[in-house]
Design an enzyme around this catalytic site. Structure first.
Site, short mmCIF file in Angstrom:
data_model
loop_
_atom_site.label_atom_id
_atom_site.label_comp_id
_atom_site.label_asym_id
_atom_site.label_seq_id
_atom_site.Cartn_x
_atom_site.Cartn_y
_atom_site.Cartn_z
N ARG A 90 0.80 -1.22 0.00
CA ARG A 90 0.00 0.00 0.00
C ARG A 90 0.84 1.27 0.00
NH1 ARG A 90 -3.32 1.03 4.29
NH2 ARG A 90 -2.69 -0.79 5.48
N HIS A 120 2.51 -2.98 -6.67
CA HIS A 120 1.98 -1.62 -6.76
C HIS A 120 3.07 -0.57 -6.91
CE1 HIS A 120 -1.57 -3.69 -5.27
NE2 HIS A 120 -2.29 -2.60 -5.49
#
Length: 196
Positions: A90, A120
């Site tokens: 994240r 990510h």
């Protein structure tokens, strides 16, 4: 092989395995790795998250470890480094809001130095505006964001010029081997052993 100096940009709730494994593996083969986070100093920690794939529509997240930074973000100069690692989790969704992070990333692309991004992590590359014309991969949920930044997204570990990308920590062996190839390490590719 001569060890390289590698910068790794991490943050709170970055994926545990995507931080710990490359950090230790690259050191194991003789590279120096400095892990930094904006607004934190050497000796501070980042909380990590463990992302698991259990057949749901997305991954499950649980609390990981406290990862200790070994350098201070504001004290490093990207020009002093040979390569960059950008893990997932994240953390990239907010790390990409730091101008300093984007400036560091742009340096590695402008200088055509090796960059390894996973999961990510490409969110940061997209925000830095460096993906135009690249073929790459990422966590599939980030594909649209990468394509909007001008890349051609593919469904496998990919090396295009100075950039090595993978989808998530299950790609570690292939992703790290490809990155080490770019670093000039002698990597022996072989089929994994199977249990009898």
């Amino acid at each position: 092989m001569t060890g390289k100096k590698i910068l790794m940009i991490v943050g709170d709730f970055g994926e545990d395995l995507e931080i710990m494994v490359p950090f230790q593996a690259l050191q194991m083969v003789g590279h120096e790795v400095d892990a930094v986070c904006p607004d934190k100093a050497e000796g501070d920690t980042c909380k990590t998250a463990v992302h698991d794939f259990r057949g749901d529509q997305t991954y499950l997240e649980t609390r990981g470890h406290d990862f200790t930074l070994n350098a201070t973000f504001d004290d490093v100069d990207p020009a002093d480094y040979d390569a960059l690692v950008v893990p997932g989790g994240r953390a990239p969704e907010y790390l990409r809001t730091y101008d300093g992070v984007l400036e560091y990333v742009r340096h590695f692309f402008e200088a055509e130095k090796p960059v390894a991004a996973l999961c990510h992590g490409p969110q940061i590359l997209a925000a830095a505006g460096v993906l135009d014309g690249y073929e790459m991969t990422s966590y599939p949920a980030v594909a649209a964001e990468c394509e909007a930044a001008g890349c051609s997204w593919v469904d496998e570990v990919t090396t295009d010029r100075n950039l090595v990308t993978g989808q998530a920590w299950p790609d570690h062996a292939e992703w790290l081997a490809a990155f080490m190839d770019l670093l000039g390490d002698e990597v022996s590719h072989r089929e994994p052993a199977t249990a009898d």
